[in-house]
Write an enzyme that holds these catalytic residues in place. Structure first.
Site, PDB file in Angstrom:
ATOM      1  N   ASP A 321       0.489 -55.642  -5.566  1.00 39.61           N
ATOM      2  CA  ASP A 321       0.581 -55.641  -7.031  1.00 39.61           C
ATOM      3  C   ASP A 321       1.592 -54.626  -7.565  1.00 39.61           C
ATOM      4  O   ASP A 321       1.852 -54.587  -8.765  1.00 39.61           O
ATOM      5  CB  ASP A 321      -0.798 -55.330  -7.638  1.00 39.61           C
ATOM      6  N   ARG A 393       1.967 -57.163 -15.332  1.00 38.73           N
ATOM      7  CA  ARG A 393       2.672 -56.161 -14.504  1.00 38.73           C
ATOM      8  C   ARG A 393       4.192 -56.231 -14.699  1.00 38.73           C
ATOM      9  O   ARG A 393       4.882 -55.227 -14.581  1.00 38.73           O
ATOM     10  CB  ARG A 393       2.287 -56.314 -13.032  1.00 38.73           C
TER      11      ARG A 393
HETATM   12  C1  S3P Z   1      -7.021 -58.694  -5.753  1.00 40.25           C
HETATM   13  C2  S3P Z   1      -6.307 -59.164  -4.679  1.00 40.25           C
HETATM   14  C3  S3P Z   1      -4.860 -59.451  -4.734  1.00 40.25           C
HETATM   15  C4  S3P Z   1      -4.212 -58.813  -5.950  1.00 40.25           C
HETATM   16  C5  S3P Z   1      -5.021 -59.028  -7.195  1.00 40.25           C
HETATM   17  C6  S3P Z   1      -6.404 -58.410  -7.044  1.00 40.25           C
HETATM   18  C7  S3P Z   1      -8.465 -58.487  -5.594  1.00 40.25           C
HETATM   19  O1  S3P Z   1      -4.681 -60.846  -4.818  1.00 40.25           O
HETATM   20  O2  S3P Z   1      -2.911 -59.320  -6.123  1.00 40.25           O
HETATM   21  O3  S3P Z   1      -4.384 -58.453  -8.312  1.00 40.25           O
HETATM   22  O4  S3P Z   1      -9.082 -57.837  -6.466  1.00 40.25           O
HETATM   23  O5  S3P Z   1      -9.008 -58.940  -4.587  1.00 40.25           O
HETATM   24  P1  S3P Z   1      -4.606 -61.787  -3.519  1.00 40.25           P
HETATM   25  O6  S3P Z   1      -5.924 -61.803  -2.865  1.00 40.25           O
HETATM   26  O7  S3P Z   1      -4.235 -63.153  -4.049  1.00 40.25           O
HETATM   27  O8  S3P Z   1      -3.508 -61.205  -2.675  1.00 40.25           O
END
Ligand code: S3P
Length: 443
Positions: A321, A393
């Site tokens: 992120d 973001r």
């Molecule tokens: C998150 C996992 C990530 C991240 C998202 C929050 C989470 O996504 O990008 O902002 O809280 O498990 P992905 O699991 O799609 O990588």
């Protein structure tokens, strides 16, 4: 409802960033605290909870299934847990706004319920891939349907009797991992997930905190269905993903010296610190301690000229992120930064590779998108207008860029900043950013 997109950030060259600030609570931990608190037996108290639109969408969905919450103070939430089998059937679709975490985690929880349910979201969430949760859940015996494009709405048929699965995840995704583990709480026997690269492990840490046993061996995590969660207390750390914007701002704007308080430094999330340090950023981690099972620290960042680097593909999932902010650091650094193995950035709240490359080019930067990353030749940013594409973001990354640019930057479509960082502009202004919100709407 789609984002109205009616507000913009107007940012003038400014800084330095200074003082001590605490950015809002961690989004991932806030979502999970609500869900696990609801599934627990007894009363869970959460402090430092992120009151952003995404986490409030999770709360609204749980309320629609009969869970009671009390808000005692800002960020202080009491959850009256109903136990693993205490939800009531929602009366209509559960609308999750912009929140991918809510959609994927609820898919797992709802797959194990005896009632039918439907998950919907805004335009951005309705474009994001959901086949990745349908696939493992179907193997567990869940009955789910998506749109033809593999997106929301997700229809879940009520049933009893999921079966444990041994699932090798094709993509590194904490949301998919969490989805399968949550479904595993309802499954007969053991459910195991093996991830291809390390992703955030807040679900695992919180399950243990709620007294739910699990086993972990390298990248394989297993839970046995049919145990119970016991209510607990949770203090949520400040979100390193929100802190990242200030880390980058302080690293690139001359004279900056900022202290970011009580930031979560879970090792599954700290690649942003490693990457910035490799670029020669001056970052000191003070006062390391543990908060509700999560490592936290105060992070001091002082400005120092940065240089570009090749970012190791192995770091990508632990900084997933933070790339919009890292790309701004790269655009302000001397030399070339190359990111590969980051195709997942294309399926976030926006296509973050395209959105960042387009915005950076509009500001005079040399940024070339590739299939799975970007090549940025650092240098100088001039002023101009960029579109956040409704992605929180991207909006905050370009707001930070505005501080380091040679002329003002206008960032369009910033309403979604409320999903993860309420009062961003106010806090940023206090730290030294010359930022004004124009237009009406949220933000
Ligand atoms: C998150 C996992 C990530 C991240 C998202 C929050 C989470 O996504 O990008 O902002 O809280 O498990 P992905 O699991 O799609 O990588």
């Amino acid at each position: 409802m789609d984002w109205p997109g009616s507000i913009a950030f107007q940012v003038a060259p400014s800084g330095p960033l200074h003082g001590r600030i605490r950015v809002p609570g961690d989004k991932s931990i806030s979502h999970r605290s609500l869900i696990l608190g609801a599934l627990a037996e007894g009363v869970t108290e959460v402090r430092g909870f992120l009151e952003g639109e995404d986490t409030l969408a999770t709360m609204a969905a749980l309320s629609a299934m009969g869970v009671k919450f009390e808000r005692q103070d800002a960020g202080q939430i009491v959850i009256h847990g109903v136990g693993l089998h205490g939800f009531s059937a929602p009366k209509g679709p559960l609308y999750l706004g912009n929140s991918g975490t809510s959609a994927r985690l609820f898919a797992g929880v709802l797959a194990g319920q005896p009632f039918d349910s439907e998950l919907t979201g805004d335009a951005s969430l309705s474009r994001r891939p959901m086949q990745r949760v349908l696939e493992p859940l179907s193997r567990m015996g869940a009955r789910l349907t998506l749109s033809e494009r593999g997106t929301l709405p997700l229809h879940i048929r009520g049933q009893k009797g999921l079966l444990g699965v041994d699932y090798q995840m094709p993509v590194a995704s904490a949301q998919v991992k969490s989805c399968v583990l949550l479904a595993g709480l309802y499954a007969k026997g053991w459910t195991c997930v093996t991830e291809p690269a390390v992703t955030r492990d807040h679900t695992e840490r919180l399950l243990l905190r709620f007294g739910y046993p699990l086993t972990r061996e390298e990248r394989r995590i297993c839970v046995e269905g049919g145990r119970r969660l016991a209510a607990t207390e949770i203090d949520v750390p400040a979100d390193i993903s929100s802190a990242a914007f200030f880390m980058v701002g302080a690293a690139v704007v001359e004279g900056s010296d900022i202290l970011l308080e009580e930031v979560g430094i879970n090792p599954t999330r700290t690649a942003v610190i490693e990457v910035l340090r490799e670029m020669d950023a001056d970052i000191t981690v003070h006062n390391q301690r543990t908060l509700s099972g999560e490592p936290v620290a105060d992070i001091q960042v002082r400005a120092r000229p940065l240089h570009g680097i090749p970012i190791a593909a192995s770091q990508v999932s632990r900084a997933i992120d933070e790339f919009p902010a890292i790309f701004i650091a790269a655009a302000c650094a001397r030399g070339q930064t190359v990111v590969r193995g980051a195709a997942e950035l294309r399926v976030k709240e926006s296509d973050r590779i395209e959105a960042m490359a387009t915005g950076l080019k509009a500001l005079g930067a040399d940024a070339e998108p590739t299939e799975d990353g970007i090549i940025i030749n650092g240098g100088h940013l001039h002023g101009g207008s960029v579109d956040s594409c409704g992605d929180h973001r991207i909006a905050m990354a370009f707001a930070i860029a505005g501080m380091a640019a040679s002329a003002p930057i206008r960032v369009q479509n910033c309403a979604s900043v409320e999903t993860s960082f309420p009062k961003f502009a106010e806090l940023a202004r206090r730290a030294g950013l010359d930022i004004v919100i124009t237009g009406t709407g949220r933000g």
